[in-house]
Scaffold this active site. Structure first.
Site, PDB file in Angstrom:
ATOM      1  N   ARG A   1       1.078  -1.523  -0.057  1.00  0.00           N
ATOM      2  CA  ARG A   1      -0.136  -0.382  -0.102  1.00  0.00           C
ATOM      3  C   ARG A   1       1.009   1.330  -0.277  1.00  0.00           C
ATOM      4  O   ARG A   1       0.781   2.068  -0.547  1.00  0.00           O
ATOM      5  CB  ARG A   1      -0.837  -0.530   1.233  1.00  0.00           C
ATOM      6  CG  ARG A   1      -1.813   1.484   1.359  1.00  0.00           C
ATOM      7  CD  ARG A   1      -2.590   1.135   2.128  1.00  0.00           C
ATOM      8  NE  ARG A   1      -3.586   2.456   2.157  1.00  0.00           N
ATOM      9  CZ  ARG A   1      -4.664   2.493   3.850  1.00  0.00           C
ATOM     10  NH1 ARG A   1      -4.692   1.828   4.620  1.00  0.00           N
ATOM     11  NH2 ARG A   1      -4.632   4.034   3.763  1.00  0.00           N
TER      12      ARG A   1
ATOM     13  N   ASN B   1     -10.428  -3.946   0.046  1.00  0.00           N
ATOM     14  CA  ASN B   1     -10.693  -3.403  -0.802  1.00  0.00           C
ATOM     15  C   ASN B   1      -9.752  -3.467  -2.082  1.00  0.00           C
ATOM     16  O   ASN B   1      -8.891  -4.754  -1.872  1.00  0.00           O
ATOM     17  CB  ASN B   1      -9.724  -1.698  -0.185  1.00  0.00           C
ATOM     18  CG  ASN B   1     -10.922  -0.696   0.618  1.00  0.00           C
ATOM     19  OD1 ASN B   1     -12.437  -1.134  -0.098  1.00  0.00           O
ATOM     20  ND2 ASN B   1     -10.640  -0.340   1.500  1.00  0.00           N
TER      21      ASN B   1
ATOM     22  N   CYS C   1     -18.609  -2.281   3.572  1.00  0.00           N
ATOM     23  CA  CYS C   1     -17.641  -0.739   3.568  1.00  0.00           C
ATOM     24  C   CYS C   1     -18.382  -0.471   4.686  1.00  0.00           C
ATOM     25  O   CYS C   1     -19.580  -0.171   5.093  1.00  0.00           O
ATOM     26  CB  CYS C   1     -17.609  -0.350   1.638  1.00  0.00           C
ATOM     27  SG  CYS C   1     -16.926   0.989   2.243  1.00  0.00           S
TER      28      CYS C   1
ATOM     29  N   TYR D   1     -14.775   9.774  -0.088  1.00  0.00           N
ATOM     30  CA  TYR D   1     -14.229   9.820  -0.272  1.00  0.00           C
ATOM     31  C   TYR D   1     -14.032  10.766  -1.647  1.00  0.00           C
ATOM     32  O   TYR D   1     -13.388  11.067  -3.162  1.00  0.00           O
ATOM     33  CB  TYR D   1     -13.491   8.666  -1.618  1.00  0.00           C
ATOM     34  CG  TYR D   1     -14.010   7.728  -0.062  1.00  0.00           C
ATOM     35  CD1 TYR D   1     -11.425   7.003  -0.141  1.00  0.00           C
ATOM     36  CD2 TYR D   1     -13.444   7.486   1.159  1.00  0.00           C
ATOM     37  CE1 TYR D   1     -11.227   5.759   0.875  1.00  0.00           C
ATOM     38  CE2 TYR D   1     -13.107   6.199   2.055  1.00  0.00           C
ATOM     39  CZ  TYR D   1     -12.149   6.184   1.967  1.00  0.00           C
ATOM     40  OH  TYR D   1     -10.866   4.872   2.759  1.00  0.00           O
TER      41      TYR D   1
END
Lengths: 440, 440, 440, 440
Positions: free
Chosen positions: A99, A153, A175, A259
């Site tokens: 990540r 994810n 989520c 987001y």
């Protein structure tokens, strides 16, 4: 009529995750309505140590609570899946190191990494989709009637990949963003969470609240006004919400999710992340430190409950979301929850076979979406852009085709350049080489 | 059965444009099949001088050609419209000065102006849509059976505004981009233009060639390969085509138009335009010089034909596109031409009432789109994004609502920030103040 | 936030109906959760006598029950509507005499009358739609926030007429067919009604059970098998269910409603009704006798509850359906009920603006349909046929256009002949003359 | 670029048909633009005699015309297909004897047989679809690039079966009904056929003319008026057109095709056919006599052209339709012709994969439908009903499933009873036993 199982087995893939205590706590709390008897935590060889630590904590938790739940630890996924009733996934291929690259490399080219819908999420999808396909094949063999509850994810793309390309149809993508928006709305409106209902529609990490109700009466207007007040705003610990231009939000006239900052504040977010990367580190790097501290705590043999520090990790409500979903499926509760599921016509203009994130009635037969109809004109474009990106990404993940990958990355609205996309792609394919065998 | 008119009156709104000689030449060439007898060039007070110059040239052209066409010059639009059979529009509210602002101001904030789908096109739409609505109301009164052939940009938005919000249903939006792509494809394939057919679909300045045929056989693959060769590429004089990444274009697998550079090469285009702005001037500034030179030429009383220098101006094929369209409508020719028209289901996922740019059979009853069906997954997102932007822009243009304008600008994929959008909006609303009465 | 009214006023249009005691009983039973304080029974002059009788019975019922509900009787509709919270409609323009003609006249031409989707329903719609439009206009003025709960048949067409052509958007069409199917399924499966869920989709009196669950597990296969057993079958008192060919039902693979007999057994139903008409009388005639007997009973001053004989009348579950709907709206209960509402995309291929009968989540903001997606291929045709018929009928009812009426009747699948349609139309326009002012 | 073949081979399946001289004449007439060099007539063993007779006539025809076309006769289908450029099908499984049963048996139960969309067409589909699938498999092997031009009825279902369930995508279904409507309209309007254009949309034998133009100007209103005059009406020799109720036709407001009589005049058509069956014989029986007479004529060694008597047979314009289609494909003519092809979104509400009959631009790459959009509300129901019937029929034909067959037959609007459907099905499955191996 099918017989209701009266004892449930849960398989947790990526069981060594720091989130696991959340989940365990959730099952302990609900142990009376939800007869979970076995929880199998399974992880891969690289995660053996974390699995051991978190597994021991889990055992201490159930013991202290005095509930009849068995915790099993294993590196053998098939054994964990065998006859499971629910399979939850919270694994991370390549761990937080991957990540960190997802975030850092795009930033070098002035592009946001973004762990779900951006180039970061793109690479996470390339690493993860082949693994989830493998899990699906094993489920077919070892637990064909189980529900797959996916937290990993990018949850939207993974759900769509499973729906379109595997034989597992009992899949739900989950989520914590929508539940967080509900909690935030409740807080802003100063009412209990149970009185709030939001009509959710969109894609994972790109979901809108089309309307917001308290006791069945729309409070959207009031809420949007509060959201542009300096004092208020829906915040989530893992997103820096910058506050919307009041006129923009009023014209948008739906509740954005955190987001959406990436798309409606791209420039500001890039600056912010560049700064963060050079100062405190990217989100992955921050989380990595948090995780190390958490695992320090988890090792304490006197600890027998979820430590409060876990909340900083960002997974607030994950446990709640997961447990209430499993509970509603198990009991055929027919309540309304926002999940990622097959569109089937709920949102106009999105293929029936695609995954969407939408308010659903949860039944033993799975989620049944409430009808959305047409999205507001102003948000259709972004939703379709991300859906195009998601579908091309899934295709690239499954085929390992370089050209498709380049196309997917170029059409991502955060990238917008075939040349830049190529640079990012080439550098990241190299950086993640060992996790992307399909591209060799 | 309705009687065919055997002499045609054309009204040219914005008749003082430097393009007019193109159009006149086109009608002269076709005077035998197309019995145009009167051409009324009409312009506004600020354009009086240009109208006079270009009008005199037009008169010399028809005289020299010896064709029975009367040229009329007027500042009275109603007189020009009275009993017209075709109304063509090529006017520019605010002239090139306004376009220069459309380009320069966004660049200050690192954003492309872009005369059609970007912030530049946004302001052009705000200035133009109220005027076209006025023209439609006058057409209802003075020439209710006329066809409105709109060249004025942003042609897609203007066509949609007319279709949705006026009583004029006989409207076609026309652009020279598709015909330019055909010409380019013919050149690359080294065949005569008449042998090439392209399946066009998309929006104005965002149109794709879904397939390309020579003599009915697809040559798409070959053509896309040639397009990434260093030696080849479809070029248009008013767009700097930068060349596509070969792998991107192969995966895209459809023919992009030159304006796709703005979306698939945003970063490079910004750099390019910033550089141009500081060196040779923005496109509007370059064009302005060209125009001045052209009008110098036009004034020459010995000039009685279209001067070759006009080609540099960027309107190549405009005359051809316009005259072949008018000709096919007049003669019910039933040939295939790409135009902007009511979607009516041709492209899946776009509302029936919206304007699209698509290959149509041209009849006396207007354009009848060939069915496109679903666009390729990879391009749906961008097309929908621009359509969302277009619709919000039209709404802002008609209502003069600040918030809607801010929303429209923010969701434009070239902007991507509510904050930046606000800065651009505020500065440009001020700069174009006198042309935007609806926002006072 | 809007204030919840803590005392409710109900206006019952057609309050003199024999069904009224059902409704009163329902409100009495729920008086603790549902604070109904006033019930206004309103009827027209011709119904004055029945209104008086049934009204007195209603008063005795609430008195005996000792609940704080006031019963008001009036012939002044506006007074009844004034500030109502819910308006229920159960009126019948032309009374049972008109229905008798609806049934008898078509039969003369070998065509089923059928009170909802056939020629009978067609004429009922012509008589009723203008009246419901008038009611809507009055509601706008006297109770703009009230919910209109329509029971009057043809409930689907009336709901669509209100949705498309009035300003009243808070309308729900209600029918006891789906609840009857649930009850029948529960009985056949030998379980309590609360454990059964049916995914309903279709049109009013043409609704299918796409799947049937007990405790969330599909029992459709088992149920369809039982339905073709000689001993079992869903029956409703006002429909003679003839039993399905087992192979047909297995291939159909969804649960039909009793009214499907008219379309899948047309020939047999015609014979049956011809026979009934010549022996015991048509349904209207039978019902008329029942009603007369009922009103005899109602007059008994000692009667203070719903007499058991009312069940034969055919309105079983009406009260339950109505009261549970009102209750769920009032309390924002978010449970699932089958109602007629705006499609909004729930069933693919039916316009968003059209009414459909479909399982909905019931909220204070009204019914929110669960997504159906595509209907099974085999039933799409019939559903679309009836929807075409419904829409043309509504148009005829509103315009009074003879040609449109003839077209509507011809395309009804029970008619199938323009010639026969014309004969029926001419005779019935004459027979119902006084109730069809729009056709004068 | 692919090379254009400069000599064409045509394979005619069912070459022994009485229609063959039509086709031969067509190719002779066009031999200059269309370089047909070989025509292979192929038939099955039972047709050997007819093949011989008609084949000799064909040879005499080309010889007399002096054109360089070779006629080949064979019973070996693979040999005929080998390297063919176009494959035309005009075969009839079970010959006219089977058709006679298709007509007679349903009539016993009061139901129209109807060779395409009724029970007759249903059984024709069951007999034919397996054979066309076999032909497709052979085409894949022996002429993968050939176009399949299907005339065999039910042409719509066969086209859809090929499109959905074979690997042959280059298929067009052809019918002479639309061309007959054009000819009829031209005649009624008293203009040359070339000046007429009809916007066709619907299904095979259920096609509507949505608008009708002469020289591009709509004449629909005038035409519909003429159609209800006693003196006028579009007639086709194999349909008894009974004349429409003027008010019905005006409200319908589109041009019906002759086969619409079956649905809008069902009662009258049943009477008519019952009478015909007991007097002159069913259509098949009449045709059989005509055919016998034709074959008598064909045997005459002095005959070297199409005899005029062939016109009575009902195939008027077949040759024209076929030859102009082949010609336009071969030359990439891009003209407009009505054919059966993949919907691809042309008609809203019908699946993209389904076959529709619609005006198309004909290119070397096949037919490209003009966009229809929404059908008029009043005709949607019937079109969807027949499409549901067609799809269930195809499924029954491919699977041989009895239940599916019963369902298909029951939902046919000419049947409307599961009980009657069962009787017809049982009797006909027995009667056609030897041609329905999939049902054994």
């Amino acid at each position: 009529m099918a017989q209701q199982p009266d004892s449930l087995k849960i398989a947790v893939i990526g069981g060594g995750s720091s989130y696991t205590p959340e989940l365990i706590e959730g099952f302990i709390k609900r142990h009376q309505e939800l007869p979970v008897r076995e929880i199998w935590l399974v992880d891969v060889e690289e995660g053996r140590n974390k699995l051991e630590i978190v597994g021991q904590l889990a055992k201490r938790m159930v013991e202290k609570a005095g509930v009849p739940i068995q915790i099993q630890l294993t590196l053998d996924r098939k054994k964990a899946l065998k006859s499971a009733d629910f399979v939850t996934t919270q694994f991370r291929v390549g761990l937080l190191e991957a990540r960190a690259k997802d975030e850092r490399i795009p930033l070098k080219y002035g592009v946001l990494g973004q762990e779900t819908n951006g180039p970061g999420g793109f690479f996470k999808a390339l690493r993860t989709i082949p693994v989830i396909m493998e899990i699906c094949r094993e489920m077919e063999e070892f637990c064909p009637n189980a529900w797959l509850i996916n937290f990993t994810n990018p949850a939207g793309m993974i759900t769509e990949a499973v729906l379109r390309y595997s034989n597992i149809k009992k899949v739900v993508g989950l989520c914590n963003v929508p539940i967080g928006m509900e909690m935030g709305a409740a807080q802003l409106m100063n009412v209990d969470h149970s009185r709030v209902r939001i009509d959710f529609a969109g894609l994972n990490h790109l979901v809108y609240g089309l309307d917001v109700y308290v006791d069945g009466v729309s409070v959207k207007e009031e809420l949007l006004k509060k959201l542009t007040d300096k004092e208020h705003s829906i915040t989530m610990k893992n997103i820096h919400a910058m506050g919307w231009e009041p006129e923009f939000l009023q014209a948008l006239n739906v509740l954005p999710c955190p987001y959406h900052n990436y798309y409606y504040k791209t420039r500001e977010m890039v600056e912010e992340e560049v700064k963060a990367a050079s100062e405190g580190g990217t989100r992955a790097e921050v989380v990595k430190k948090l995780e190390e501290e958490l695992f320090q705590l988890y090792q304490n043999p006197d600890l027998a409950e979820k430590p409060p520090q876990l909340e900083k990790r960002g997974g607030a409500y994950y446990s709640d979301a997961a447990c209430r979903l499993i509970h509603s499926i198990y009991t055929d509760k027919r309540d309304i929850q926002p999940v990622n599921t097959r569109n089937n016509g709920a949102i106009a203009g999105i293929p029936s076979e695609s995954a969407v994130e939408v308010s659903c009635m949860i039944t033993k037969d799975g989620p049944k979406p409430l009808t959305v109809g047409e999205l507001p004109v102003s948000v259709r474009g972004l939703v379709q852009s991300i859906k195009s990106f998601e579908r091309m990404t899934i295709e690239a993940a499954l085929t390992g085709d370089y050209n498709t990958a380049l196309l997917a990355l170029t059409i991502n609205p955060l990238v917008g350049s075939d040349k830049t996309a190529k640079k990012i792609l080439d550098e990241m394919l190299e950086a993640h080489r060992s996790y992307l065998p399909q591209f060799q």
